[in-house]
Motif scaffolding. Structure first.
Motif, short mmCIF file in Angstrom:
data_model
loop_
_atom_site.label_atom_id
_atom_site.label_comp_id
_atom_site.label_asym_id
_atom_site.label_seq_id
_atom_site.Cartn_x
_atom_site.Cartn_y
_atom_site.Cartn_z
N ALA A 101 -3.11 20.26 -6.09
CA ALA A 101 -3.80 20.38 -4.81
C ALA A 101 -4.81 19.25 -4.62
N SER A 102 -5.52 18.88 -5.69
CA SER A 102 -6.50 17.81 -5.59
C SER A 102 -5.85 16.48 -5.25
N LEU A 103 -4.67 16.23 -5.84
CA LEU A 103 -3.95 14.99 -5.52
C LEU A 103 -3.51 14.97 -4.06
N VAL A 104 -3.04 16.11 -3.56
CA VAL A 104 -2.63 16.20 -2.16
C VAL A 104 -3.82 15.93 -1.24
N PHE A 105 -4.96 16.54 -1.54
CA PHE A 105 -6.15 16.32 -0.72
C PHE A 105 -6.68 14.89 -0.84
N ARG A 149 -5.13 12.77 1.66
CA ARG A 149 -5.58 13.03 3.02
C ARG A 149 -7.03 12.64 3.26
N ALA A 150 -7.81 12.51 2.20
CA ALA A 150 -9.24 12.25 2.34
C ALA A 150 -9.49 10.84 2.86
N ARG A 151 -10.51 10.70 3.70
CA ARG A 151 -10.90 9.40 4.22
C ARG A 151 -12.36 9.06 3.87
N VAL A 171 0.83 -1.21 0.00
CA VAL A 171 0.00 0.00 0.00
C VAL A 171 0.86 1.26 0.00
N ASN A 172 1.89 1.27 0.84
CA ASN A 172 2.74 2.47 0.93
C ASN A 172 3.45 2.74 -0.39
N LEU A 173 4.03 1.71 -0.98
CA LEU A 173 4.72 1.89 -2.25
C LEU A 173 3.73 2.22 -3.37
N GLY A 174 2.53 1.65 -3.29
CA GLY A 174 1.51 1.99 -4.27
C GLY A 174 1.13 3.46 -4.21
N ASN A 175 1.06 4.00 -3.00
CA ASN A 175 0.78 5.44 -2.86
C ASN A 175 1.90 6.28 -3.47
N TRP A 176 3.13 5.86 -3.21
CA TRP A 176 4.27 6.56 -3.82
C TRP A 176 4.22 6.45 -5.34
N LEU A 177 3.84 5.30 -5.84
CA LEU A 177 3.78 5.11 -7.29
C LEU A 177 2.75 6.03 -7.92
N THR A 178 1.59 6.15 -7.29
CA THR A 178 0.56 7.04 -7.83
C THR A 178 1.06 8.48 -7.91
N LEU A 227 -5.75 5.43 -13.95
CA LEU A 227 -5.92 4.18 -13.21
C LEU A 227 -5.22 4.25 -11.85
N MET A 228 -4.06 4.90 -11.81
CA MET A 228 -3.36 5.06 -10.54
C MET A 228 -4.14 5.94 -9.57
N VAL A 229 -4.74 7.00 -10.09
CA VAL A 229 -5.55 7.89 -9.25
C VAL A 229 -6.76 7.11 -8.71
N PHE A 230 -7.40 6.32 -9.56
CA PHE A 230 -8.54 5.54 -9.12
C PHE A 230 -8.13 4.51 -8.06
N SER A 231 -6.97 3.88 -8.25
CA SER A 231 -6.50 2.90 -7.26
C SER A 231 -6.26 3.55 -5.91
N LEU A 232 -5.71 4.76 -5.93
CA LEU A 232 -5.50 5.48 -4.67
C LEU A 232 -6.83 5.81 -4.01
N ALA A 233 -7.83 6.14 -4.82
CA ALA A 233 -9.12 6.54 -4.26
C ALA A 233 -9.87 5.40 -3.61
N ILE A 234 -9.63 4.16 -4.03
CA ILE A 234 -10.41 3.02 -3.51
C ILE A 234 -9.67 2.23 -2.45
N VAL A 235 -8.50 2.69 -2.01
CA VAL A 235 -7.73 1.94 -1.01
C VAL A 235 -8.55 1.70 0.25
N GLU A 236 -9.22 2.75 0.74
CA GLU A 236 -10.02 2.60 1.96
C GLU A 236 -11.15 1.59 1.76
N ASP A 237 -11.76 1.60 0.57
CA ASP A 237 -12.87 0.68 0.31
C ASP A 237 -12.41 -0.77 0.25
N ILE A 238 -11.18 -1.00 -0.21
CA ILE A 238 -10.66 -2.37 -0.29
C ILE A 238 -10.63 -3.02 1.09
N TYR A 239 -10.21 -2.26 2.10
CA TYR A 239 -10.09 -2.83 3.44
C TYR A 239 -11.43 -2.93 4.16
#
Length: 239
Positions: free
Chosen positions: A108-112, A115-117, A57-64, A163-175
């Protein structure tokens, strides 16, 4: 090579030095995470440490962030070069201001998004980030190769970034999803993203071979690319 040529190498250099090594590490941890989950699902013990999931997950966030950042740098070079060469600031300053605001909003949107949950905020910021990438990619100066969109470095790169942005957005939903629906969506889309990254490596290499140096452009662009012919130089006078 002059300064503009060296600046043009920032985008491919960052892709080679940062993005592609991260892809290898993310894929490796993804495979280990998948194998550990399958082994523990049948009640067995796995020799793979449980930390691989968190590292994935951490490396995936860095990759995005790296993919979106490299994409923005590539777009910025093409757009700024067009603005300077065509004196867009002098003829249409509002367009330059709009482009600058779009870069700021996208970053700015990527930074937020990081942080978004809450789901709705993640959806909003992911949409804004993706929209910013697409709008910037539609600006003058960006070489899109639309007639060969299926083999275009631009279209493949934008698709991979989205696709990377979408993957970052659904991380919380996966768990949170016990049905594993989001996990399967994540696996399928990122397998597609991996294929797109392979395509990026091939098309990027091709484009580096095709793009002339700045001092060569006035001569190269006189060529007939459809018929693969160039004007013959004038005969040298014998003294």
């Amino acid at each position: 090579m002059n300064t503009s040529d060296l600046i043009s190498l920032i985008h491919p250099a960052l892709a080679v030095v940062i993005v592609f090594p991260l892809i290898g590490m993310v894929v490796n941890f993804a495979w280990q995470t998948r194998q550990r989950r399958l082994q523990t699902a049948v009640g067995g013990k796995s020799k793979i440490p449980p930390i691989v999931g968190r590292e994935h997950v951490n490396l995936g966030n860095w990759l995005t962030g790296s993919v979106v950042g490299v994409a923005l740098i590539g777009l910025a070079y093409a757009i700024v070069e067009h603005i300077l060469s065509k004196n867009v600031w002098g003829t249409n300053p509002s367009q330059v201001i709009f482009i600058a605001l779009m870069f700021a909003v996208t970053i700015a949107s990527l930074v937020f998004l990081y942080r978004a949950r809450e789901r709705h905020w993640r959806a909003i910021f992911a949409t804004l980030t993706g929209t910013g990438l697409v709008v910037l990619g539609c600006q003058d100066g960006v070489f899109r190769r639309t007639n060969e969109w299926y083999w275009s470095h631009y279209y493949i790169g934008i698709a991979a970034a989205l696709l990377m942005v979408f993957s970052l957005a659904i991380v919380e939903d996966i768990y949170k999803d016990r049905s594993n629906r989001w996990r399967y969506i994540h696996i399928i889309l990122n397998c597609l993203a991996l294929l797109l990254f392979i395509g990026q490596g091939m098309t990027g290499t091709r484009d580096l071979l095709e793009i002339p140096l700045s001092w060569q452009k006035p001569y190269i662009y006189q060529c007939d690319f459809a018929n693969k012919t160039c004007p013959q130089p004038p005969p040298q006078q014998q003294g």
